[in-house]
Design an enzyme around this catalytic site. Structure first.
Site, PDB file in Angstrom:
ATOM      1  CD  GLU A 299      -2.197   2.611  -3.688  1.00  0.00           C
ATOM      2  OE1 GLU A 299      -3.242   3.212  -3.936  1.00  0.00           O
ATOM      3  OE2 GLU A 299      -1.499   2.869  -2.677  1.00  0.00           O
TER       4      GLU A 299
ATOM      5  CG  ASP B 257      -1.778   1.201   1.397  1.00  0.00           C
ATOM      6  OD1 ASP B 257      -2.733   1.294   0.610  1.00  0.00           O
ATOM      7  OD2 ASP B 257      -1.520   2.051   2.275  1.00  0.00           O
TER       8      ASP B 257
HETATM    9  C1  QV4 Z   1      -8.040  13.843   7.962  1.00  0.00           C
HETATM   10  C2  QV4 Z   1      -7.857  15.120   7.125  1.00  0.00           C
HETATM   11  C3  QV4 Z   1      -6.372  15.410   6.944  1.00  0.00           C
HETATM   12  C4  QV4 Z   1      -5.742  15.551   8.324  1.00  0.00           C
HETATM   13  C5  QV4 Z   1      -6.027  14.298   9.178  1.00  0.00           C
HETATM   14  C6  QV4 Z   1      -5.528  14.530  10.587  1.00  0.00           C
HETATM   15  O1  QV4 Z   1      -8.461  14.911   5.829  1.00  0.00           O
HETATM   16  O2  QV4 Z   1      -6.183  16.581   6.195  1.00  0.00           O
HETATM   17  O3  QV4 Z   1      -4.366  15.705   8.166  1.00  0.00           O
HETATM   18  O4  QV4 Z   1      -7.421  13.982   9.218  1.00  0.00           O
HETATM   19  O5  QV4 Z   1      -5.621  13.355  11.333  1.00  0.00           O
HETATM   20  C7  QV4 Z   1      -8.862   8.935   6.131  1.00  0.00           C
HETATM   21  C8  QV4 Z   1      -9.773  10.118   5.879  1.00  0.00           C
HETATM   22  C9  QV4 Z   1      -9.004  11.425   5.913  1.00  0.00           C
HETATM   23  C10 QV4 Z   1      -8.284  11.543   7.254  1.00  0.00           C
HETATM   24  C11 QV4 Z   1      -7.355  10.336   7.367  1.00  0.00           C
HETATM   25  C12 QV4 Z   1      -6.591  10.342   8.679  1.00  0.00           C
HETATM   26  O6  QV4 Z   1     -10.396   9.979   4.600  1.00  0.00           O
HETATM   27  O7  QV4 Z   1      -9.904  12.487   5.754  1.00  0.00           O
HETATM   28  O8  QV4 Z   1      -7.503  12.726   7.251  1.00  0.00           O
HETATM   29  O9  QV4 Z   1      -8.132   9.114   7.294  1.00  0.00           O
HETATM   30  O10 QV4 Z   1      -7.461  10.172   9.752  1.00  0.00           O
HETATM   31  C13 QV4 Z   1      -7.723   5.164   2.647  1.00  0.00           C
HETATM   32  C14 QV4 Z   1      -8.710   6.260   2.255  1.00  0.00           C
HETATM   33  C15 QV4 Z   1      -8.354   7.564   2.907  1.00  0.00           C
HETATM   34  C16 QV4 Z   1      -8.231   7.383   4.415  1.00  0.00           C
HETATM   35  C17 QV4 Z   1      -7.114   6.379   4.642  1.00  0.00           C
HETATM   36  C18 QV4 Z   1      -6.841   6.113   6.116  1.00  0.00           C
HETATM   37  O11 QV4 Z   1      -8.709   6.408   0.845  1.00  0.00           O
HETATM   38  O12 QV4 Z   1      -9.395   8.501   2.637  1.00  0.00           O
HETATM   39  O13 QV4 Z   1      -7.968   8.622   5.033  1.00  0.00           O
HETATM   40  O14 QV4 Z   1      -7.509   5.126   4.045  1.00  0.00           O
HETATM   41  O15 QV4 Z   1      -7.980   5.741   6.785  1.00  0.00           O
HETATM   42  C19 QV4 Z   1      -3.190   8.644  -2.904  1.00  0.00           C
HETATM   43  C20 QV4 Z   1      -2.067   7.695  -2.509  1.00  0.00           C
HETATM   44  C21 QV4 Z   1      -2.505   6.243  -2.524  1.00  0.00           C
HETATM   45  C22 QV4 Z   1      -3.820   6.040  -1.769  1.00  0.00           C
HETATM   46  C23 QV4 Z   1      -4.854   6.985  -2.350  1.00  0.00           C
HETATM   47  C24 QV4 Z   1      -6.181   6.899  -1.636  1.00  0.00           C
HETATM   48  O16 QV4 Z   1      -0.939   7.868  -3.341  1.00  0.00           O
HETATM   49  O17 QV4 Z   1      -1.482   5.479  -1.915  1.00  0.00           O
HETATM   50  O18 QV4 Z   1      -4.413   8.327  -2.265  1.00  0.00           O
HETATM   51  N1  QV4 Z   1      -4.255   4.647  -1.769  1.00  0.00           N
HETATM   52  C25 QV4 Z   1      -3.953   3.723  -0.659  1.00  0.00           C
HETATM   53  C26 QV4 Z   1      -5.138   2.842  -0.309  1.00  0.00           C
HETATM   54  C27 QV4 Z   1      -6.217   3.673   0.324  1.00  0.00           C
HETATM   55  C28 QV4 Z   1      -5.726   4.212   1.654  1.00  0.00           C
HETATM   56  C29 QV4 Z   1      -4.298   4.561   1.663  1.00  0.00           C
HETATM   57  C30 QV4 Z   1      -3.490   4.377   0.563  1.00  0.00           C
HETATM   58  C31 QV4 Z   1      -3.710   4.947   2.942  1.00  0.00           C
HETATM   59  O19 QV4 Z   1      -5.565   2.153  -1.430  1.00  0.00           O
HETATM   60  O20 QV4 Z   1      -7.414   2.940   0.503  1.00  0.00           O
HETATM   61  O21 QV4 Z   1      -6.486   5.387   1.995  1.00  0.00           O
HETATM   62  O22 QV4 Z   1      -3.311   3.723   3.572  1.00  0.00           O
HETATM   63  O23 QV4 Z   1      -3.399   8.634  -4.294  1.00  0.00           O
END
Ligand code: QV4
Ligand code: CA
Length: 511
Positions: free
Chosen positions: A248, A212
């Site tokens: 990824e 990831d």
């Molecule tokens: C929030 C605020 C931030 C703030 C933070 C403070 O938005 O600005 O800094 O609080 O604590 C979730 C929430 C997000 C929150 C964050 C932390 O959506 O709003 O931040 O948690 O609490 C998944 C979801 C994300 C989620 C994350 C962790 O998509 O929305 O964030 O899980 O729960 C890029 C990357 C790529 C990524 C993609 C989504 O390059 O790597 O974005 N894809 C992978 C996974 C994806 C996962 C992650 C990465 C993170 O496939 O499912 O994100 O592990 O393109």
């Protein structure tokens, strides 16, 4: 010399680019958010018998329990520890699944979250799937253990501590992705803790990992972790087998970080694939299926033997990550089946099929405000997968992998494995056809008028069952029959209003 040749040939198929699927099995299915107990059943009752190669499972490690919103799917991307303890089940259930799936020839690939721990904004406490304590503010994860100096706080140079600009590779690697506490992967201690977790999974019998957020780690740091990994378990794999790795990295072009930086470590997700295929099948931007003649590297994709491809994934099917509006999903079932059919028939890449659950979509200003919705559940407990009499799934699970058109194209890909892309035909518009040597042939009509053409299939003479409209059952066909002449020619007619405007035949669908 002979020994050397043999050795290098074996080396190739044992390397991190090979999925270690059983002979004759080619595709992976992502059983997003499924419980381990259900996956074990599915391997035995469906995936094994139908020729699926393996399963990508949701992150198995302990994560934050988020209650606002209530138990979103994305809480699983916020690790608290490496204990195998999640909404999908505990370690015993995980072991049982891996054993039972491997025993019926289906591999397990783990979604490994190693770039970060949980979000910095979560309150300290024990709201986690196994009850382990954590304190994000103090960077304290005693169940690993990690503490202050295991994170990149000192290294990241942005004001906010988060990634602010994707054009700066230092920010993207050293700062927080969405506020997720960024691990200091240059530290041998951190690398060792991660390797310990992955080696634990290898010992249980998994065949590889989706890494990831790979874009957010330096390729050299990922390599250092991978170098610490053990060979796969000799209970199921030949001695010396290396774990299958797919990283990824979202590279749609236009950013500083390129997928090519990662191919030395293993395969890389090719996100252009689904984004472009969706655009073509939707006929957006003047795209036509006839342009798919040189699909693959000809479209600027990475080398086929380094790519992992998919039409949609758990992020972009709900507007997370990247790919944009063109991505096709089960919500657009008719076009989706064509896209998945095209992917599975085409030789490019290792293919991954998505298997989803339904949620209540609700768009406000173009954004689905329910994109967070977790799997079907009772008070947070993930619901089991029930199977209807017609073999589809119940309880809110979509199970695209059980749709006849998709399941039968997974079999098609197995049958044509290793055969060349051949006998391309198009009408200059959205009617196209191609074969795979003398083993399979597929025809699409995505135009607004009928297709009626006699085409060279490359197949031996005979009567074939179309595996899109039906199945071969007891030597008979429940769908359309196609007659191939001694010269390999066959007549196809496909109405533009057909339920599924494509036809596929292969050696094993011969009557
Ligand atoms: C929030 C605020 C931030 C703030 C933070 C403070 O938005 O600005 O800094 O609080 O604590 C979730 C929430 C997000 C929150 C964050 C932390 O959506 O709003 O931040 O948690 O609490 C998944 C979801 C994300 C989620 C994350 C962790 O998509 O929305 O964030 O899980 O729960 C890029 C990357 C790529 C990524 C993609 C989504 O390059 O790597 O974005 N894809 C992978 C996974 C994806 C996962 C992650 C990465 C993170 O496939 O499912 O994100 O592990 O393109
Ligand atoms: Ca990072």
């Amino acid at each position: 010399m002979k020994f050397f040749l043999l050795f290098s040939a074996l080396g190739l198929c044992w390397a991190q680019y090979a999925p270690h699927t059983q002979q004759g099995r080619t595709s992976i299915v992502h059983l997003f958010e499924w419980r381990w107990a259900d996956i074990a059943e599915e391997c035995e009752r469906y995936l094994g018998p139908k020729g699926f190669g393996g399963v990508q499972v949701s992150p198995p490690n302990e994560n934050v329990v988020i209650t606002n919103p209530y138990r979103p799917w994305w809480e699983r991307y916020q690790p608290v520890s490496y204990k195998l303890c999640s909404r999908s089940g505990n370690e015993d259930e995980f072991r049982n699944m891996v054993t039972r799936c491997n025993n019926v020839g289906v591999r397990i690939y783990v979604d490994a979250i190693i770039n970060h721990m949980c979000g910095v904004g979560n309150a300290a406490g024990t709201s986690s799937t196994c009850g382990s304590y954590y304190n994000p503010h103090n960077r304290d994860f005693p169940a690993v253990p990690y503490s202050g100096w295991d994170f990149n706080d000192g290294k990241c140079k942005t004001e906010s501590g988060g990634i602010e600009n994707y054009v700066d590779p230092f920010q993207v690697r050293d700062c927080r992705l969405s506020g997720l506490l960024d691990l200091a992967l240059e530290k041998d201690y951190v690398r060792s803790k991660i390797a310990e977790y992955l080696n634990h999974l290898i010992a249980i019998g998994v065949a590889g990992f989706r890494i990831d957020a790979s874009k957010h780690m330096w390729p050299g740091d990922i390599k250092a972790v991978l170098d610490k990994l053990h060979n796969l378990s000799t209970n199921w794999f030949p001695e010396g087998s290396r774990p299958f790795i797919y990283q990824e990295v979202i590279d749609l072009g236009g950013e500083a970080i390129k997928s090519s930086e990662y191919v030395g470590n293993g395969r890389v997700t090719e996100f252009k694939y689904g984004a472009k295929l969706g655009t073509v099948i939707r006929k957006w931007n003047g795209e036509k299926m006839s342009y798919l003649k040189n699909w693959g590297e000809g479209w600027g994709f990475m080398p086929s033997d380094r790519a992992l491809v998919f039409v949609d994934n758990h992020d972009n099917q709900r507007g997370h990550g990247a790919g944009g509006a063109s991505i096709l999903t089960f919500w657009d079932a008719r076009l989706y089946k064509m896209a998945v059919g095209f992917m599975l028939a085409h030789p490019y890449g290792i293919t991954r099929v998505m298997s989803s659950y339904y949620w209540q979509r609700h768009f406000e200003n173009g954004k689905d405000v329910n994109d967070w919705t977790g799997p079907p559940n009772n008070n947070g407990m993930t619901k089991e997968i029930t199977i209807n009499p017609d073999t589809t799934c119940g309880n809110g699970w979509v199970c695209e992998h059980r749709w006849r058109q998709i399941r039968n194209m997974v079999a098609f890909r197995n049958v044509v494995d290793g055969q060349p892309f051949s006998n391309w035909w198009d009408n200059g518009s959205n009617q196209v056809a191609f074969g795979r040597g003398n083993r399979g042939f597929i025809v699409f009509n995505n135009d607004d008028w009928s297709l009626s053409s006699t085409l060279q299939t490359g197949l031996p003479a005979g009567t074939y069952c179309d595996v899109i409209s039906g199945d071969k059952v007891d030597g008979n066909c429940t769908g359309i029959k196609i007659y191939v002449s001694g010269e390999g020619m066959a007549h196809f007619s496909i109405s533009n209003s057909a339920e599924d405007p494509f036809i596929a035949i292969h050696s094993e669908s011969k009557l």
